[in-house]
Write a protein that holds these residues in place. Structure first.
Motif, PDB file in Angstrom:
ATOM      1  N   PHE C  65     -63.860 -15.208  -1.258  1.00 33.44           N
ATOM      2  CA  PHE C  65     -65.147 -14.485  -2.337  1.00 33.44           C
ATOM      3  C   PHE C  65     -64.885 -12.978  -2.425  1.00 33.44           C
ATOM      4  O   PHE C  65     -64.655 -12.480  -1.570  1.00 33.44           O
ATOM      5  N   ILE C  66     -64.366 -13.004  -3.613  1.00 34.38           N
ATOM      6  CA  ILE C  66     -64.952 -11.674  -4.388  1.00 34.38           C
ATOM      7  C   ILE C  66     -66.173 -11.470  -5.412  1.00 34.38           C
ATOM      8  O   ILE C  66     -66.734 -11.824  -5.984  1.00 34.38           O
ATOM      9  N   GLU C  67     -67.074 -10.684  -4.158  1.00 39.05           N
ATOM     10  CA  GLU C  67     -68.468 -10.372  -4.674  1.00 39.05           C
ATOM     11  C   GLU C  67     -69.084 -11.965  -5.006  1.00 39.05           C
ATOM     12  O   GLU C  67     -69.574 -11.934  -5.815  1.00 39.05           O
ATOM     13  N   GLU C  68     -68.849 -12.806  -4.006  1.00 45.09           N
ATOM     14  CA  GLU C  68     -69.494 -14.073  -3.898  1.00 45.09           C
ATOM     15  C   GLU C  68     -68.543 -15.146  -4.970  1.00 45.09           C
ATOM     16  O   GLU C  68     -69.191 -15.945  -4.848  1.00 45.09           O
ATOM     17  N   ARG C  69     -67.204 -14.577  -5.747  1.00 42.41           N
ATOM     18  CA  ARG C  69     -66.828 -15.610  -7.045  1.00 42.41           C
ATOM     19  C   ARG C  69     -65.710 -15.994  -5.800  1.00 42.41           C
ATOM     20  O   ARG C  69     -64.673 -15.166  -5.827  1.00 42.41           O
ATOM     21  N   GLU C  70     -65.600 -16.903  -5.878  1.00 45.56           N
ATOM     22  CA  GLU C  70     -64.259 -17.553  -5.538  1.00 45.56           C
ATOM     23  C   GLU C  70     -62.928 -17.139  -5.994  1.00 45.56           C
ATOM     24  O   GLU C  70     -62.672 -16.941  -6.793  1.00 45.56           O
ATOM     25  N   THR C  71     -62.011 -16.877  -5.497  1.00 42.24           N
ATOM     26  CA  THR C  71     -60.749 -16.383  -6.608  1.00 42.24           C
ATOM     27  C   THR C  71     -59.355 -17.034  -5.390  1.00 42.24           C
ATOM     28  O   THR C  71     -59.865 -17.072  -4.620  1.00 42.24           O
ATOM     29  N   VAL C  72     -58.581 -17.160  -6.196  1.00 42.81           N
ATOM     30  CA  VAL C  72     -57.423 -17.127  -4.995  1.00 42.81           C
ATOM     31  C   VAL C  72     -56.313 -15.810  -5.999  1.00 42.81           C
ATOM     32  O   VAL C  72     -56.028 -15.369  -6.397  1.00 42.81           O
ATOM     33  N   MET C  73     -55.727 -15.458  -4.766  1.00 38.17           N
ATOM     34  CA  MET C  73     -55.158 -14.350  -4.916  1.00 38.17           C
ATOM     35  C   MET C  73     -53.246 -15.167  -4.702  1.00 38.17           C
ATOM     36  O   MET C  73     -52.858 -15.784  -3.976  1.00 38.17           O
ATOM     37  N   HIS C  74     -52.276 -14.216  -6.186  1.00 39.80           N
ATOM     38  CA  HIS C  74     -51.288 -14.860  -5.920  1.00 39.80           C
ATOM     39  C   HIS C  74     -50.212 -13.092  -5.002  1.00 39.80           C
ATOM     40  O   HIS C  74     -48.745 -14.110  -5.438  1.00 39.80           O
ATOM     41  N   GLY C  75     -50.577 -12.596  -4.995  1.00 45.43           N
ATOM     42  CA  GLY C  75     -49.723 -11.134  -4.839  1.00 45.43           C
ATOM     43  C   GLY C  75     -50.391  -9.770  -5.364  1.00 45.43           C
ATOM     44  O   GLY C  75     -51.815 -10.460  -5.202  1.00 45.43           O
ATOM     45  N   PRO C  76     -50.320  -9.046  -4.195  1.00 45.14           N
ATOM     46  CA  PRO C  76     -50.653  -8.059  -4.165  1.00 45.14           C
ATOM     47  C   PRO C  76     -51.057  -6.822  -5.424  1.00 45.14           C
ATOM     48  O   PRO C  76     -52.508  -6.622  -5.220  1.00 45.14           O
ATOM     49  N   LEU C  77     -50.677  -7.132  -6.741  1.00 43.91           N
ATOM     50  CA  LEU C  77     -50.620  -6.703  -7.688  1.00 43.91           C
ATOM     51  C   LEU C  77     -52.100  -7.223  -7.962  1.00 43.91           C
ATOM     52  O   LEU C  77     -53.265  -6.588  -8.744  1.00 43.91           O
ATOM     53  N   GLU C  78     -52.349  -8.509  -8.520  1.00 41.92           N
ATOM     54  CA  GLU C  78     -53.680  -9.278  -8.694  1.00 41.92           C
ATOM     55  C   GLU C  78     -54.328  -8.791  -7.921  1.00 41.92           C
ATOM     56  O   GLU C  78     -56.050  -8.933  -7.897  1.00 41.92           O
ATOM     57  N   ALA C  79     -54.730  -8.778  -6.136  1.00 42.46           N
ATOM     58  CA  ALA C  79     -55.295  -8.393  -5.382  1.00 42.46           C
ATOM     59  C   ALA C  79     -55.784  -7.373  -6.191  1.00 42.46           C
ATOM     60  O   ALA C  79     -57.078  -6.371  -6.325  1.00 42.46           O
ATOM     61  N   LYS C  80     -55.032  -6.748  -6.285  1.00 35.12           N
ATOM     62  CA  LYS C  80     -55.186  -5.224  -6.812  1.00 35.12           C
ATOM     63  C   LYS C  80     -55.883  -4.965  -8.158  1.00 35.12           C
ATOM     64  O   LYS C  80     -57.265  -4.221  -8.342  1.00 35.12           O
ATOM     65  N   ALA C  81     -55.907  -5.595  -9.142  1.00 31.30           N
ATOM     66  CA  ALA C  81     -56.707  -5.345 -10.068  1.00 31.30           C
ATOM     67  C   ALA C  81     -58.198  -6.315  -9.985  1.00 31.30           C
ATOM     68  O   ALA C  81     -59.109  -6.054 -10.735  1.00 31.30           O
ATOM     69  N   LYS C  82     -57.920  -7.265  -9.233  1.00 30.15           N
ATOM     70  CA  LYS C  82     -59.269  -7.587  -8.934  1.00 30.15           C
ATOM     71  C   LYS C  82     -60.006  -7.059  -7.663  1.00 30.15           C
ATOM     72  O   LYS C  82     -61.317  -6.797  -7.020  1.00 30.15           O
ATOM     73  N   GLY C  83     -59.391  -5.938  -7.314  1.00 31.99           N
ATOM     74  CA  GLY C  83     -60.431  -4.685  -6.388  1.00 31.99           C
ATOM     75  C   GLY C  83     -60.526  -4.262  -5.047  1.00 31.99           C
ATOM     76  O   GLY C  83     -60.555  -4.410  -4.469  1.00 31.99           O
ATOM     77  N   VAL C  84     -58.995  -5.187  -4.777  1.00 32.30           N
ATOM     78  CA  VAL C  84     -59.088  -5.038  -3.647  1.00 32.30           C
ATOM     79  C   VAL C  84     -57.568  -4.556  -3.202  1.00 32.30           C
ATOM     80  O   VAL C  84     -56.572  -5.022  -3.812  1.00 32.30           O
ATOM     81  N   MET C  85     -57.757  -3.215  -2.342  1.00 36.48           N
ATOM     82  CA  MET C  85     -56.689  -2.549  -2.209  1.00 36.48           C
ATOM     83  C   MET C  85     -56.457  -2.167  -0.814  1.00 36.48           C
ATOM     84  O   MET C  85     -57.121  -2.513  -0.090  1.00 36.48           O
ATOM     85  N   PHE C  86     -54.637  -2.223  -0.742  1.00 36.11           N
ATOM     86  CA  PHE C  86     -54.084  -1.994   0.318  1.00 36.11           C
ATOM     87  C   PHE C  86     -52.792  -0.809   0.823  1.00 36.11           C
ATOM     88  O   PHE C  86     -52.091  -0.466   0.146  1.00 36.11           O
TER      89      PHE C  86
END
Lengths: 340, 333, 502
Positions: C65-86
């Protein structure tokens, strides 16, 4: 942890599907051999003349020069390197042996060992630069391709070489002779393939070639003299090239400076078609022989089928790509590449 | 860091230093041995040199882009020949006859389209199958050459159109069309590689492919674009050359890929990708052509050119490695 | 705090690999403005969890969940777009490009005709860099930067997007103290902006300095989350290794034989200087220190892979020069290297051939390799080390990490060495195999081998070594006897704190 593999899972499961799996694994491993047999059957059904003994000998005979070179390049490729200099080196061998043959101080009996010695020197240069100095093999052998071509032209003064009095020499035996009804080039190819096949598969040296090509660092960490092993793969390649040059010169009793031009890539194509990986560490002499024969029989089969001679190049292109593609698709477990 | 800077200057400037050395050597040596009384560093001679360098040079520019990507293209020689054949042959198609001189740009278009399509095929195979570009283009080298021979057998393809020859031999300030095309191509691609997003991404992909993928660069389509580019440039090279000569031999272009790669490597592009420049390649092309002409100028056999170039290529590789050694602390593997 | 909406929440994440449950029901959440430490031993599942979060692996079960919205990650780019940075530990930078181009890789500002908008790019980058107080600017070529500065470039990426969560994976591994405090300021800033931060590190002092809560993984299982202020190092360590740190020697003292290897004043350039130690037959000598302290380099020098710049090496009181691995092997030194896959094994080769690789020249029947003898050597070490492999024909690349490591150990045992050096014997290996390998190393000492174990895991050296050499920045700081060693003393020694009282 993440390293445990699917094959471990497969092997742990002792079910009746094991036989199917074994067959599947065999097909995946020997795909090129299976393809070759299917191809032979299909063409024989199409035209029974295809499997005629004379036709088969004809094909093997015309593939022998390419084949002998491919044997040596197999060692180099399994060792993790490339050899693009074999084409111009073959021209060099052919020109030199013909020239020395005509030189009264040498004659055929001395010309042949002298030519082998000179060609092996070129192989030693390759081996020294790539093995001991650790230079990139693609660029070094590219440079050698050009340099040896220049050397050949300088040696011959740009002239073609011919044997003037062809009836007075036994030199034609290597290219045109027969023994027990089998053409000598075929015997040389088969004999050398058997010998080098055993060296590669059964001797400590062969094992080291696989280790160095499979993982050079790990080989060094295991006390294997990597530089020396690479050096000898190039010496073997040069030996094979010299043999090919001998057959070529003997068959035509004359040669142009460019007789081997472009063969480096055809040879490499045969080796890759046989399933050796350009990354090194995999491949066998037997598979290379299959690769050579496939190229030879495709050419022949397409001709018998009435296709244009040059269509074989197009077919070879498609087959090489398909063969390598299927190989890596099996390894990665999916057909299409994961490249985004 | 200071050492690194010096090393960079040496590496980037090496090719120009080498060219100066060649000029000086052939000029001086020429005065001793030359049979002709013309100076080597004669303006006409240098302009001619650019024209002679053009066919390989145009291809080398494309090869630089592909090699910066970490790929390679061995099929350019065959693409060059096939594009040339399509161009000359199309001039004699019935509907083209009717167009008069308007057939010329159309024929060029067919040739360039041929090159772009052949590049597209290579690029799509590399992208979709994941087979290494070396193998893909090695296969294509055989396949495309096969197409060349299937087109017209072993006969040369021949068509001479004087308007076309005039265009091809037109000159601006003494530079003939092929030389101008070479310079223009080098300039444009240099701008692309240094100024555009596509160009910068090319470096990123060649340098660190995983980082590029993680950053969201679509590597597959990027490769395809560059293969189309090199196919197109191989065809453009054919257009520039065959418009004047009017005759294609089916063996034409053989070993062009090797010459182009030699020029690119001499110009400092790294084989593994991520590093290289169009300017360096331009220098590499000039250096090779100078060597060819220079050896002729001092009366050496033209045959020795290959020997010298091969040795220089290996020497450059050796020097490059020595410059990049880490010294005594290095791990011996 | 707990009423806040978590920036990021993981629920019952399960990820299995053939034979291993790498993640077994992991749940935890990161609140906005919180620094959340994720701890665990190597192989506990931290990196797998991060790959799930980055969409590189898909979990079999569980939800993100990102801010309590369930999400599915398919790759680092998508993670970044959703606000998760590595922010990765391994540098993923393009050396030939500028700092600015690296920071904005994949989203360079665009002008007409696909041109890069350099002005915008450089001004944005310089704005970020000024926050980081670094000595380089946006135009600097990354290849010209030191490793530490390259790490700062990597960190700068965290500031380019409006991240909801930033994951730092061992960010301080190559930083100096000054750079560390800049990093901690950056983390404070992000925190103040309400960004949730996951901080992965082994360094206790950092964890206690900057984090708010600590979650612990062990063997792929979630062991719980603690408030940093309400816990201590002992409690965390106990959660991580499943027991309190047992410093007592749970094995009998071994009878020592002669000195097998003695090293005097060995140096290799900047890598390590003036190192002296000895190891006797029948003992295990441990080398402990952080990555980069020079431990591996000493082993490589003893194995002939590096040329020492000073010092002497004695084998059984006889001075030797070792110029290559071939030399080392012939003199009875064996090295189980640090990196199993790169240095230890030819992955495409079968088990038997890997084991007999160093002695393939000696196993001959006429001109050929004596394959029968090879199989019996394989069988012998398979039984002795309980290697689990379907057959000797299996390529070692298909074995699990633990079994691969046993193949490497078997390879060197079969050489019957005088001195066995083992570098990071259990890196990336599951817990079961770990204790097996530890017992094996003890057994070898009992049989009279002189064993050197190099490790960056404290429990490991404490468990297997009779004496421990602590290293810091290429120097031997102190040598401990197993009877006198304390955890504090070890930590201080490898952090460069010279404390005579310790």
């Amino acid at each position: 942890m993440a390293e445990a593999s699917t094959s471990e899972r497969g092997a742990a499961r002792g079910t009746s599907s094991d036989t199917m799996k074994t067959v599947g694994a065999f097909l995946a491993r020997q795909g090129i051999l299976v393809a070759f047999i299917l191809f032979m059957i299909a063409f024989t059904l199409w035209n029974p003349r295809f499997i005629d003994i004379n036709n088969v000998f004809g094909v093997v005979r015309s593939s022998a020069i390419l084949g002998v070179m491919a044997l040596g390049v197999t060692f180099v490729v399994i060792g993790g390197n490339l050899d693009l200099s074999v084409g111009s080196m073959m021209s060099f061998s052919a020109i030199v042996v013909l020239d020395l043959h005509e030189n009264p101080a040498f004659g055929p009996a001395l010309a042949i060992p002298a030519m082998f010695a000179m060609t092996l020197c070129l192989g030693a240069i390759n081996g020294f630069l790539i093995g001991y100095l650790r230079l990139n093999s693609l660029i070094v052998t590219l440079g050698m391709l050009s340099a040896i071509h220049g050397l050949t032209l300088t040696y011959s003064g740009g002239q073609n070489m011919d044997i003037a009095n062809q009836s007075a020499t036994w030199f034609d035996v290597f290219g045109r002779g027969d023994a027990l009804g089998i053409p000598i080039p075929v015997l040389i190819f088969v004999g050398l393939a058997a010998f080098l096949g055993i060296v590669l598969a059964k001797t400590p040296f062969g094992r080291k070639v696989y280790a160095v090509g499979g993982n050079g660092t790990a080989a060094t960490f295991s006390g294997i003299p990597r530089a020396r092993v690479v050096f000898f793969t190039y010496m073997i390649s040069a030996f094979c090239v010299a043999t090919a040059g001998l057959i070529q010169a003997s068959r035509t009793m004359g040669a142009q400076n460019t007789v081997g031009q472009g063969m480096e890539l055809e040879v490499l194509a045969a080796v890759i078609l046989g399933g050796a990986s350009l990354l090194g560490g995999s491949g066998t002499i037997f598979k290379t022989v299959i690769g050579v024969l496939i190229l030879g029989f495709i050419q022949n089969g397409l001709l018998l089928a009435g296709l244009e001679f040059y269509a074989q190049f197009v077919v070879t292109w498609i087959i090489i790509i398909l063969a390598v593609w299927l190989d890596i698709a099996t390894k990665r477990g999916r057909l299409w590449s994961p490249i985004a | 860091m200071k050492n690194d800077n010096i090393k960079n200057i040496i590496q980037n400037g090496a090719i120009w230093g080498f060219i100066l050395l060649e000029l000086a050597f052939f000029q001086i040596a020429g005065e001793y041995w030359s049979l002709s009384d013309r100076a080597f560093m004669d303006l006409d001679n240098m302009l001619l040199l650019l024209k002679q360098a053009a066919p390989i040079g145009i291809i080398a520019v494309g090869m630089t882009v592909v090699m910066i990507n970490g790929n390679i293209d061995l099929s350019v020689g065959a693409t060059y020949a096939l594009a040339g054949i399509v161009m000359l042959d199309s001039m004699s198609w019935p509907f083209m006859d009717a167009l008069g001189d308007w057939a010329i740009p159309l024929a060029w278009g067919f040739a360039l389209l041929t090159g772009a399509i052949l590049g597209l095929i290579n690029g799509m195979i590399v992208w979709k199958t994941g087979v290494d570009a070396f193998i893909v283009t090695l296969g294509a080298m055989l396949g495309y050459r096969g197409l060349v021979f299937m087109y017209n057998g072993e006969q040369p393809t021949f068509h001479l159109n004087w308007t076309m020859v005039d265009i091809a031999e037109a000159d601006v300030f003494g530079l003939e069309t092929p030389a101008l095309v070479f310079i223009a191509v080098a300039l444009i691609v240099w701008l692309v590689m240094t100024r555009t997003i596509h160009g910068r991404n090319a470096y990123a992909i060649g340098d660190n492919r995983e980082a590029a993928v993680n950053a969201g660069i679509r590597v597959g389509p990027h490769f395809v674009i560059n293969f189309v580019l090199i196919g197109f440039l191989a065809a453009l090279s054919a257009v520039a050359f065959y418009s004047a000569s009017g005759s294609v031999n089916p063996n034409d272009g053989m070993l062009f890929e090797l010459w182009a790669i030699t020029a690119v490597v001499l110009g400092g592009t790294k084989l593994s990708g991520g590093k290289g420049s169009i300017i360096g390649t331009f220098g590499g092309v000039i250096a090779i052509q100078l060597l060819r002409k220079g050896l002729g100028h001092i009366g050496a056999d033209t045959e020795t050119v290959n020997l010298v170039i091969g040795s220089i290529l290996i020497a450059v590789l050796f020097l490059d490695r020595q410059l990049n050694r880490k010294g005594a602390e290095e791990l011996k593997v | 705090m707990s009423e806040q909406t978590p920036a990021l929440r993981l629920e019952d994440i399960v990820k299995t690999f053939p034979g291993v449950r790498a993640l077994d029901g992991v749940s935890f959440s990161v609140l906005p403005g919180e620094v959340h430490a994720l701890m665990g031993e190597n192989g506990a599942g931290k990196s797998t969890l991060m790959k799930v979060l980055g969409g590189i692996y898909q979990p079999e079960e569980g939800r993100i969940f990102i801010e309590e919205r369930e999400t599915v990650m398919h790759g680092p780019l998508e993670a970044k777009a959703k606000g998760v940075m590595f922010i990765h530990q391994e540098l993923s930078l393009a050396q030939e490009l500028s700092v600015a181009e690296n920071i904005y890789l994949g989203e360079l500002p665009r002008k007409a005709f696909g041109r890069v908008d350099w002005d915008t790019l450089y001004s944005r980058t310089d704005a970020i860099l000024s926050k980081l107080k670094v000595s380089f600017n946006a135009r600097t070529r990354v290849g010209d930067l030191s490793i530490a500065n390259q790490q700062m470039v990597e960190i700068a990426r965290a500031l380019t997007v409006d991240a909801k969560a930033v994951i730092f994976d061992e960010p301080t591994a190559s930083l100096t103290d000054a750079e560390k405090s800049v990093l901690f300021d950056v983390i404070e800033d992000l925190k103040a902006q309400g960004v949730g931060i996951i901080y992965i590190s082994h360094r206790m002092e950092e964890i206690f300095r900057i984090t708010d809560r600590i979650s612990v993984l062990r063997d792929g299982e979630y062991r719980g989350t603690l408030e940093t202020a309400e816990t201590n190092e002992d409690e965390i360590t106990q959660m991580m290794i499943g027991r309190s740190l047992d410093l007592s020697r749970n094995f009998e003292e071994l009878e020592l034989g002669k000195v097998a290897l003695r090293v005097e004043g060995l140096s290799c350039g900047k890598l390590f200087q003036n190192v002296s130690f000895e190891v006797r037959q029948g003992e295990v000598l441990g080398f402990y220190g952080l990555v980069g302290a020079g431990r591996t380099e000493i082993a490589e020098t003893l194995f002939g892979l590096r040329t020492p710049t000073a010092g002497r090496i004695f084998l059984k009181d006889e001075e030797v020069r070792i110029n290559s691995p071939i030399d080392a092997i012939s003199k009875g030194i064996s090295l189980v290297p640090e990196s199993r896959k790169e240095q230890g094994l030819v992955l495409g080769m079968n088990c038997r051939d890997n084991i007999t690789l160093p002695q393939v020249d000696d196993l001959k029947a006429g001109p050929f390799v004596a394959e029968g003898a090879e199989v019996s050597i394989y069988d012998q070490y398979r039984d002795r080390l309980s290697i689990k492999s379907p057959s000797w024909r299996t390529a070692v690349g298909n074995l699990s990490g633990g079994n691969q490591q046993k193949i490497v150990i078997g390879k060197w045992l079969s050489m019957r060495p005088e001195v066995l050096i083992v570098d990071e014997p259990t890196r990336g290996i599951d817990v079961g195999s770990k204790s097996e390998i530890h017992n094996l190393l003890r057994d070898l000492a009992k049989q009279g081998y002189a064993v050197i174990v190099i490790s960056s895991e404290m429990p490991e050296v404490l468990h297997v070594a009779d004496r421990i050499v602590a290293m810091y920045h290429g120097q031997v700081m102190r040598e401990f006897d197993a009877s006198e060693v304390t955890e504090d003393g070890l930590i201080q020694a490898i952090s460069g704190i010279t404390n005579d009282a310790a």
